[in-house]
Design a protein around this motif. Structure first.
Motif, PDB file in Angstrom:
ATOM      1  N   GLY A 165       0.794  -1.222   0.000  1.00  0.00           N
ATOM      2  CA  GLY A 165       0.000   0.000   0.000  1.00  0.00           C
ATOM      3  C   GLY A 165       0.824   1.267   0.000  1.00  0.00           C
ATOM      4  N   LEU A 167       3.175   4.141  -1.585  1.00  0.00           N
ATOM      5  CA  LEU A 167       3.276   4.759  -2.901  1.00  0.00           C
ATOM      6  C   LEU A 167       4.602   5.504  -3.003  1.00  0.00           C
ATOM      7  CD1 LEU A 167       1.895   5.403  -5.606  1.00  0.00           C
ATOM      8  CD2 LEU A 167       0.964   7.459  -4.538  1.00  0.00           C
ATOM      9  N   SER A 168       5.367   5.153  -4.034  1.00  0.00           N
ATOM     10  CA  SER A 168       6.628   5.843  -4.308  1.00  0.00           C
ATOM     11  C   SER A 168       6.657   6.181  -5.799  1.00  0.00           C
ATOM     12  CB  SER A 168       7.817   4.950  -3.941  1.00  0.00           C
ATOM     13  OG  SER A 168       9.039   5.622  -4.146  1.00  0.00           O
ATOM     14  N   TRP A 169       7.142   7.369  -6.106  1.00  0.00           N
ATOM     15  CA  TRP A 169       7.132   7.882  -7.480  1.00  0.00           C
ATOM     16  C   TRP A 169       8.567   8.077  -7.949  1.00  0.00           C
ATOM     17  CZ3 TRP A 169       6.532  13.543  -9.162  1.00  0.00           C
ATOM     18  CH2 TRP A 169       6.228  13.609 -10.537  1.00  0.00           C
ATOM     19  N   ASP A 176       9.645   3.433  -8.661  1.00  0.00           N
ATOM     20  CA  ASP A 176       8.195   3.334  -8.484  1.00  0.00           C
ATOM     21  C   ASP A 176       7.869   2.159  -7.566  1.00  0.00           C
ATOM     22  OD1 ASP A 176       7.417   5.454 -10.177  1.00  0.00           O
ATOM     23  OD2 ASP A 176       7.715   4.198 -11.946  1.00  0.00           O
ATOM     24  N   ASP A 178       4.110   0.610  -5.712  1.00  0.00           N
ATOM     25  CA  ASP A 178       2.696   0.773  -5.404  1.00  0.00           C
ATOM     26  C   ASP A 178       2.116  -0.587  -5.058  1.00  0.00           C
ATOM     27  OD1 ASP A 178       2.390  -0.521  -7.870  1.00  0.00           O
ATOM     28  OD2 ASP A 178       2.026   1.354  -8.959  1.00  0.00           O
ATOM     29  N   LEU A 179       0.816  -0.659  -4.934  1.00  0.00           N
ATOM     30  CA  LEU A 179       0.160  -1.895  -4.504  1.00  0.00           C
ATOM     31  C   LEU A 179       0.392  -3.021  -5.512  1.00  0.00           C
ATOM     32  CD1 LEU A 179      -1.604  -3.080  -2.277  1.00  0.00           C
ATOM     33  CD2 LEU A 179      -3.615  -2.342  -3.573  1.00  0.00           C
ATOM     34  N   ASN A 219      -4.057   7.073   7.261  1.00  0.00           N
ATOM     35  CA  ASN A 219      -2.802   7.172   6.510  1.00  0.00           C
ATOM     36  C   ASN A 219      -1.707   7.907   7.277  1.00  0.00           C
ATOM     37  OD1 ASN A 219      -4.057   5.819   4.394  1.00  0.00           O
ATOM     38  ND2 ASN A 219      -4.731   7.715   3.427  1.00  0.00           N
ATOM     39  N   ASP A 229       2.609   8.207   2.427  1.00  0.00           N
ATOM     40  CA  ASP A 229       2.225   8.202   1.011  1.00  0.00           C
ATOM     41  C   ASP A 229       1.622   6.833   0.711  1.00  0.00           C
ATOM     42  OD1 ASP A 229       3.311  10.742   0.650  1.00  0.00           O
ATOM     43  OD2 ASP A 229       5.302   9.937   0.234  1.00  0.00           O
ATOM     44  N   ASP A 231      -1.175   4.149  -1.584  1.00  0.00           N
ATOM     45  CA  ASP A 231      -1.747   3.841  -2.890  1.00  0.00           C
ATOM     46  C   ASP A 231      -3.074   3.110  -2.701  1.00  0.00           C
ATOM     47  OD1 ASP A 231      -2.127   3.283  -5.611  1.00  0.00           O
ATOM     48  OD2 ASP A 231      -1.070   1.369  -5.434  1.00  0.00           O
ATOM     49  N   GLY A 232      -4.161   3.731  -3.098  1.00  0.00           N
ATOM     50  CA  GLY A 232      -5.445   3.051  -3.083  1.00  0.00           C
ATOM     51  C   GLY A 232      -6.217   3.186  -1.789  1.00  0.00           C
ATOM     52  N   ASP A 369      10.192   5.134   0.197  1.00  0.00           N
ATOM     53  CA  ASP A 369       9.204   6.195   0.064  1.00  0.00           C
ATOM     54  C   ASP A 369       9.939   7.535   0.154  1.00  0.00           C
ATOM     55  OD1 ASP A 369       9.820   6.426   2.736  1.00  0.00           O
ATOM     56  OD2 ASP A 369       7.778   6.147   3.469  1.00  0.00           O
TER      57      ASP A 369
END
Length: 408
Positions: A165, A167-169, A176, A178-179, A219, A229, A231-232, A369
């Motif tokens: 869960g 989120l890293s960009w 990257d 994400d889930l 969160n 951070d 995701d979802g 993250d």
């Protein structure tokens, strides 16, 4: 507490002046030291100790001086106010509602007020999840047991901090995550590690904590309230985390006669981990080859001449793991030759020997993250399987690496 008289306050002030130390003054008055300390602070507030800094129970706020032509102090002015109280701890059953601040003309914070309210989410969390996952009770598909395996061996698969869960960009953190990526990576590397593991009778899957990145839809980390951070939607993340764990258990069932699962609550997911353990227990309720252990902060397991322990590492530091094992498991401690403690939390691999206990941490499979990237944490990522023999202790280990982001 009863209001103290002026005479009593003068009495403790005179005793402090006469005897010097609080201990000696309290003894002379025949009162407990804590009582004396409280009363001397009240006496200071009334001015019975004079104004020489810094008085008991006060802090120095401002100091200024007037100097003569030779730089010597002619006059001195001291401002002091009551010292700060203890560090604020969120009361049990309360969560943060809001934060108010008093700022100066430059917009700098001078004072803050924390507003709390009753926690209406956590107390009903497990009950709500029970009803959600009840439809899965006993519905685990039957995986045929392997025909050949070594009855004297146990494969241990430690999984530390996958942070489902999170989120890293890539433009921000270099990778990257994400889930979907977490799910695919867990399945891919778990499949590889099970394939490499020898055919042993039993497998212990040890979730060392922080299976989930967030504990609920707020969160934030439950204790420190650090913003996360994610995701979802949270229930989507929770369900995905349970389903990928089911797949890992089924992979292990194909190669082992029995599979044992332990879920250690992490600092990111203490209640969410308990909910997942409940869901897994319901799902495998009729499968006698799977045992889902009760989620606990510390878990112990004896296998032949080896005694192992598991913890997340946020509450029980490595320096105390060996002593905790020796005290908690006195009988097994004395009857085993090898002692081993596994933990996560720090997202990297370390190994120390405390006494005769190997205290070992394991790396995460998750990418960084934004908080970890900004803090400079850079660690290798991998998944391991360690094989124990009933008579010889650890006899082998296999490792599956996750290449750095630029080499994938």
């Amino acid at each position: 507490m009863t209001e103290l008289s002026e005479a009593q306050l003068r009495r403790v002030a005179e005793a402090k002046t006469e005897h010097g130390s609080e201990r000696a003054a309290a003894k002379a008055l025949g009162m407990p030291r804590d009582t004396f300390r409280y009363q001397i602070k009240r006496a200071a507030e009334k001015g019975f100790l004079g104004y020489k800094p810094v008085l008991p129970g006060f802090e120095l706020k401002q100091s200024s001086a007037q100097l003569d032509a030779h730089g010597n102090v002619e006059k001195e002015w001291i401002k002091q106010h009551k010292e700060a109280g203890p560090k604020f701890e969120m009361p049990a059953g309360q969560v943060m509602k809001g934060l108010s601040a008093f700022v100066d003309g430059e917009g700098r914070i001078r004072h803050q007020w924390i507003k709390t309210r009753n926690d209406t989410i956590t107390p009903d969390l497990v009950a709500a999840l029970t009803s959600v996952f009840d439809r899965y009770k006993g519905r685990a598909r039957v995986v045929p047991a392997p025909r050949r395996f070594d009855r004297n061996q146990l494969n241990v698969v430690p999984i530390a901090d996958p942070h489902n869960g999170m989120l890293s960009w890539r433009p921000q953190t270099g990778a990257d995550y994400d889930l979907r990526i977490a799910r695919e990576r867990l399945l891919d590397k778990s499949s590889d590690i099970v394939a490499l593991a020898p055919r042993s009778k039993s497998c212990l899957i040890a979730n060392l904590g922080d299976w989930y990145h967030a504990n609920d839809q707020r969160n934030v980390t439950p204790k420190s309230k650090h913003q996360l951070d994610v995701d979802g939607r949270w229930f989507k993340v929770l369900e995905a985390g349970v389903e990928v764990f089911m797949c890992i258990i089924d992979l292990a069932l194909a190669k082992h006669e029995t599979v044992e699962v332990v879920n250690i609550p992490g600092n990111h997911d203490p209640e969410a981990t308990c909910a997942m353990a409940l869901a897994l227990r319901l799902f495998y309720a009729r499968n006698k080859r799977v045992h889902i252990a009760f989620p606990s902060d510390i878990y112990y397991r004896r296998f032949g001449v080896t005694l192992l322990g598991c913890a997340h590492g946020d509450k029980l530091p490595p320096s105390r793991m060996a002593m905790a094992m020796a005290v908690d498991q006195r009988k097994d401690w004395g009857e085993t030759a090898y002692h081993w403690f596994l933990y996560g939390h720090i997202h990297k691999e370390t190994a120390n020997t405390i006494g005769d206990v190997r205290v070992e941490s394991f790396s995460t499979i998750a990418d960084k993250d934004n908080h970890a990237f900004a803090g400079g944490w850079r660690n290798a990522q991998a998944l391991n399987v360690i094989t124990l023999d009933k008579r010889a202790g650890e006899i082998s280990r296999q490792r599956v690496n996750i290449p750095p982001p630029g080499m994938r």
